[in-house]
Design an enzyme around this catalytic site. Sequence first.
Site, PDB file in Angstrom:
ATOM      1  N   ASP A  36      30.462  54.406  39.531  1.00 26.05           N
ATOM      2  CA  ASP A  36      31.258  53.176  39.458  1.00 26.05           C
ATOM      3  C   ASP A  36      30.980  52.487  38.129  1.00 26.05           C
ATOM      4  O   ASP A  36      29.846  52.095  37.854  1.00 26.05           O
ATOM      5  CB  ASP A  36      30.877  52.256  40.629  1.00 26.05           C
ATOM      6  CG  ASP A  36      31.971  51.259  40.950  1.00 26.05           C
ATOM      7  OD1 ASP A  36      32.887  51.121  40.125  1.00 26.05           O
ATOM      8  OD2 ASP A  36      31.885  50.617  42.012  1.00 26.05           O
ATOM      9  N   LYS A  65      34.809  55.701  38.489  1.00 24.87           N
ATOM     10  CA  LYS A  65      35.765  54.855  39.201  1.00 24.87           C
ATOM     11  C   LYS A  65      35.927  53.551  38.443  1.00 24.87           C
ATOM     12  O   LYS A  65      34.947  52.957  37.973  1.00 24.87           O
ATOM     13  CB  LYS A  65      35.298  54.568  40.632  1.00 24.87           C
ATOM     14  CG  LYS A  65      36.247  53.678  41.445  1.00 24.87           C
ATOM     15  CD  LYS A  65      35.819  53.564  42.889  1.00 24.87           C
ATOM     16  CE  LYS A  65      34.641  52.628  43.054  1.00 24.87           C
ATOM     17  NZ  LYS A  65      34.984  51.223  42.776  1.00 24.87           N
ATOM     18  N   GLU A  67      38.030  49.632  38.512  1.00 25.96           N
ATOM     19  CA  GLU A  67      38.762  48.672  39.317  1.00 25.96           C
ATOM     20  C   GLU A  67      39.964  48.160  38.523  1.00 25.96           C
ATOM     21  O   GLU A  67      39.869  47.910  37.318  1.00 25.96           O
ATOM     22  CB  GLU A  67      37.861  47.491  39.709  1.00 25.96           C
ATOM     23  CG  GLU A  67      36.741  47.876  40.664  1.00 25.96           C
ATOM     24  CD  GLU A  67      35.936  46.660  41.121  1.00 25.96           C
ATOM     25  OE1 GLU A  67      36.321  45.522  40.780  1.00 25.96           O
ATOM     26  OE2 GLU A  67      34.918  46.844  41.821  1.00 25.96           O
ATOM     27  N   GLU A 134      40.926  48.702  49.019  1.00 28.59           N
ATOM     28  CA  GLU A 134      39.927  47.885  49.724  1.00 28.59           C
ATOM     29  C   GLU A 134      40.556  46.624  50.297  1.00 28.59           C
ATOM     30  O   GLU A 134      41.232  45.878  49.598  1.00 28.59           O
ATOM     31  CB  GLU A 134      38.764  47.511  48.794  1.00 28.59           C
ATOM     32  CG  GLU A 134      37.710  46.652  49.490  1.00 28.59           C
ATOM     33  CD  GLU A 134      36.434  46.483  48.690  1.00 28.59           C
ATOM     34  OE1 GLU A 134      35.542  45.744  49.154  1.00 28.59           O
ATOM     35  OE2 GLU A 134      36.322  47.084  47.586  1.00 28.59           O
TER      36      GLU A 134
END
Length: 876
Positions: A36, A65, A67, A134
């Site tokens: 992440d 990953k 966001e 999410e």
Amino acid sequence: MVVLGEKNTIPVTLEQMIHHCRAVAAGVSGSLVVGDMPFGSYNNEQEALTNATRLIKEGGADVVKLEGGARVAKIVQTLTDAGIAVMGHIGLTPQTFISLGGFRCQGKTESQAQKIIADALALQEAGCFSIVAECVPEELALRLTKSVQVPTIGIGSGNKTSGQVLVWHDMLGLSSHRPRFAKMFGNVGELMKTALLSYKSEVLSGLFPSPAQTVYLNKQTPAVLEEQKNFEGVDVPKHWKVVVMGGGALGSLITGHLSSVLDNPVHQYSQWTDHVSAVKEKGLHLKKRDGSVDIITNIVSGDSLPLENADLVILCVKSNQTEKAMTVAKKLMGSKGYLLSLQNGWNIDTICSHVSSSRVLIGVTSHGAEMNAPGEVFHRGEGNTFISSLDSNEISTTEFTKSVAALLSKAGFLTSIHSDATQMVWQKLMISSVINPLTSILQTRNGELGSLPIKELISPIAKEVSSVFQSVYGRPLTLNPEVDVMSVVEKTSGNISSMLADKLHHRQSEIESILGYVCSVAQSHQIRTPMCNTLLYLVRSMEKAQNENLLVIKQQNSTKKIISKPKTQVCETASDIRKWRTSITGTVGFVPTMGCLHEGHLSLVREAKKHYDHVVVSIFVNPSQFAPHEDFDKYPRTLQNDLNLLETVGVDAVFTPTKSVMYPNSNPANPHFKPENGTIMVEPIGISTATLEGQARPHFFAGVATVCTKLFCVVTPDGVFFGQKDFVQTVVISLLVKDLLFPIKVHVCDTSRETDGLAMSSRNRYLSTEQRAAAPVVYRALQKGKNEIENSRKNISNQHKFCDMTVADARKVVIEELQKEPLLDTIEYVSFAESHTAYELKENDKINIIPNSVCLSLAVFLKGSQRVRLIDNILI
């Protein structure tokens, strides 16, 4: 929220993520490791490429990953063009939660939903191989999954995505604030906490490391080395004058072994005439496990010993004989002697009602002994012995404890010093609550419990006792109750338990002070113990059947049934209690309560029984003393349990009125209290402004004064009993009785406390495990303030009225002690007030040197899922 203990993920650095990824990559095989990328590590394409490459090369991640949706699409494309696989993350993105309005569900409106789907399509177009969604509605997650061709991974988004992910700290109960969508699949956090607390407890008590976890330099036995480690440099007090009270197996065993160590004769106090005669005539015959017999003559035995000022009195009598034995023990101890109790069950309260706790040691032993005949004792099994001081803060007591341990060890009872007397006794209670009743019912030696089908009962009974201790004292009793019990079963396999011996000799057993005590504590704290209750019932029934001859009295060649005392009268209306009052003669003591009774309430009842012919208790949760925002609705109501407890302590009558009985003019449809026109209230003038407790709860004392006035009028007692814990309330009641001319004596009794100092209160059940462990800081702070003030008083001559310490100085000491507790939330007040008026002293006032002239009280809130208010006080 994160492993590092931060409030959110924003402070996490790239270096930390590389470290985490490297650790995970080294420990997995065949799993995809996703790195992440932390906040601020992909602000532009070049920065993202550099940092993603580090996560892959240095951290060992397989993919990264990011966001964000469309706004990071160019960055995603740059990474994928460079050969780095990327997973997208949309919906609730923790790194930008503030701009999203906090941690809340995203995409709940159609326009928001369309934007999230557009973000997903943009990420797919940029090259993402998978997308995390999410905290979005399940319907949106389904639309999103159908809109893209790459797998979707849901977290808090229902079960319509391609796969699922959860934060494993939430999943395993390691998070302090678990989100609503996360399911706890196992409470590993609680198991870890229990294990760590057990580790701490065993280290502090000296139980860990034991010989089993220790490596030795030579072939000396662990027992010898343990003795040398614990008491190196401690002289064995061979010159002591020692009295052993009890002529049974354990008392005789200890008497015999001590006689080989002490220079003076050991005095054995016993009323067993056959045993005393045998010892006087032939000496005490001590048979050992190897078959050899020692004949001990260095003993003085009898029930009228001339010895006074003994250095040590060892109490080995049955629990039901403690009260009688202590009247003798107190005389034997004189002014300087100490007492060591090696009894079964819980006897601390009885012992400390006769002598100061600073002169009391409590011990437990698993050595086994049997009386073959009067004057003959068989040392059947060896075991561990632990002793502990009730007042470990006293240096003299600590040194004496070491000397006692050294003496017992020298006499053959390998002894360790336990730092926590309460825990030590409860550990023995747990073991005795299993072994004694089961062996008594089955009529078998201890060791056979391990092979019989009944073995299946050992674990649930032991766990119930352990759970009672943890619920009451806020810390674990033991890590594995069953293992502890079975360890003693194996070590004492050849022993006959004391309860079985009592049964075989048709004597009253100690069931009430062992399992009976555990069940009574559980009942008073509303803790379910079905296995213990059943076992207690079986033993009681067995003993009743065996002693049916006690149910009748033979008199003049005929029999008549014993007339049992009438059951407690329960009165629900004013006319009921008045009718009962006029039906009896003699004086009446009264204990007003709001129910949810605990040992503090029962101690008031016992005190009332000492002074008055009859005792009445009221149970009424008084709505007029609760503010609208307080806990009236959830205040614990345990009426049937309370009635059971009151009947066991012999209360004559219980008044259980309803709101309509006590406030007939109030609105019956409203359970809360709101004074209507014409309602009569009794208000103590000035209390709500002159006291800090009154300022904190301005409604409270008018409610207390009103309900007590009503109760006094209905019950018409001769005396009334309150606990010192509610200091201002006791002042209000005293003023009320005086000003309204009630012919009632007010008794204010000492605050009842748990062994760690926490004042007993019905609201203590609100405390979580962590809060219960922190709660004793209140009493520690009070004691700290009191000690500082009393030290200041010592330097003042009697001709002065005040010491040098001001209220401000003393308040600072108390606050500093409170602030040492991490769970402290708010200090509502720290009060220094006149003990007879409750009026606050001023900041610059100096403390009066007259003892008990000042009351130090405080109120605090503890942090937790439920903020809990604690109050307490101490007279200075």
